[in-house]
Design an enzyme around this catalytic site. Sequence first.
Site, PDB file in Angstrom:
ATOM      1  N   MET A  22      -5.246  -4.594  10.343  1.00  0.00           N
ATOM      2  CA  MET A  22      -5.513  -5.942   9.857  1.00  0.00           C
ATOM      3  C   MET A  22      -6.733  -5.981   8.945  1.00  0.00           C
ATOM      4  O   MET A  22      -7.771  -5.382   9.229  1.00  0.00           O
ATOM      5  CB  MET A  22      -5.728  -6.897  11.033  1.00  0.00           C
ATOM      6  CG  MET A  22      -6.792  -6.468  12.008  1.00  0.00           C
ATOM      7  SD  MET A  22      -6.986  -7.591  13.400  1.00  0.00           S
ATOM      8  CE  MET A  22      -7.883  -8.921  12.624  1.00  0.00           C
TER       9      MET A  22
ATOM     10  N   HIS B  43       0.828  -1.200   0.000  1.00  0.00           N
ATOM     11  CA  HIS B  43       0.000   0.000   0.000  1.00  0.00           C
ATOM     12  C   HIS B  43       0.866   1.255   0.000  1.00  0.00           C
ATOM     13  O   HIS B  43       0.429   2.328   0.412  1.00  0.00           O
ATOM     14  CB  HIS B  43      -0.968  -0.020   1.180  1.00  0.00           C
ATOM     15  CG  HIS B  43      -2.000  -1.097   1.061  1.00  0.00           C
ATOM     16  ND1 HIS B  43      -1.743  -2.410   1.385  1.00  0.00           N
ATOM     17  CD2 HIS B  43      -3.270  -1.073   0.596  1.00  0.00           C
ATOM     18  CE1 HIS B  43      -2.819  -3.138   1.148  1.00  0.00           C
ATOM     19  NE2 HIS B  43      -3.758  -2.356   0.663  1.00  0.00           N
TER      20      HIS B  43
END
Length: 336
Positions: free
Chosen positions: A179, A49
């Site tokens: 998460m 990311h």
Amino acid sequence: MLNPTIVVPAADMQQLFNSILLKQGFTAERALACAELFTNNSIDGVYTHGVNRFPRFIEYIQKGYIDIHATPSLKHQWGGVQQWDGNLGPGPLNAIHATNSVMQLAQQHGIGCVALANTNHWMRGGSYGWQAAKAGFAFIGWTNTTNLMPAWGAVDNKLGNNPLVMALPYEQEAIVLDMAMSQYSFGALELADMKQEQLPVYGGFDIKGQLTTDPGAIRASRRPLPIGYWKGAGLALLLDILAAVLSGGLSVHEVAKQQSEMSVSQVFIAIDINKLGNHSAIAQVVQNIIADYHRSIPENNRSITFPGERVMQTRQRNLQHGIPVVKEVWEQVKGL
């Protein structure tokens, strides 16, 4: 190895990101903020990311999915709760804005909630946990996504993997849990597949319905494994419902009808822990918990780390030695 890795200094990476964003039409301030976020994600080892995701970010801008000039607008407020419209602006900039807003609400009310509709992918959700925790706040945030994961016992995708972030200050840094509701994010599967690496534990099912550690097989079947099996699937569902209800935005099944993963819904909650009655003892309480946690008896000499601890270690290493990047990815970025 099919895709060799090179090392890129953080300053060089940020400079290249910044120049590309300026070329796309970003203002200098907004280009720098985006470039810093993508670089910091890469410094912290969240390459999926950070640098790996940057070309897709540019692609979405060019396709008109992201409005680089759009900023969030306040739709409704009641007490410490605000609902904002992200107006399809850049997801990271909208999320930074939402985090700043929710911290202001928490300072006023002790706790604040900002729900953001019609926004874009926030990239690494942990970024906003670090942002809030480093400023002295406890933080809970999540986003929904497009349909990426089956309900437990199903074979078609009805759930998002809806990442959840929890964070709080710890000494000079933070404890940050970031998460997805799938055992591995699709970015992690893509990176492992690119490197031709097997996953450490089962990450999903292959096209025959067998559990596998092969990231390519999971990407082909589009059947990632929910964390905790049915529990993760249930949590993913509730995170989606709450994101849609609190923001007044789209749910996963509605996001899936868009041209791509866009117009997602997000929630940001902050608590000003300095306003708690036990605020003077909080630092020692957390320190005692972590000290006991670190006294865990490791298996096979494994290192026992709290959420965010390995990130700090990776950050120090990458700042000192440079950021490892798959060469193919870096060539793609330079071509932008």
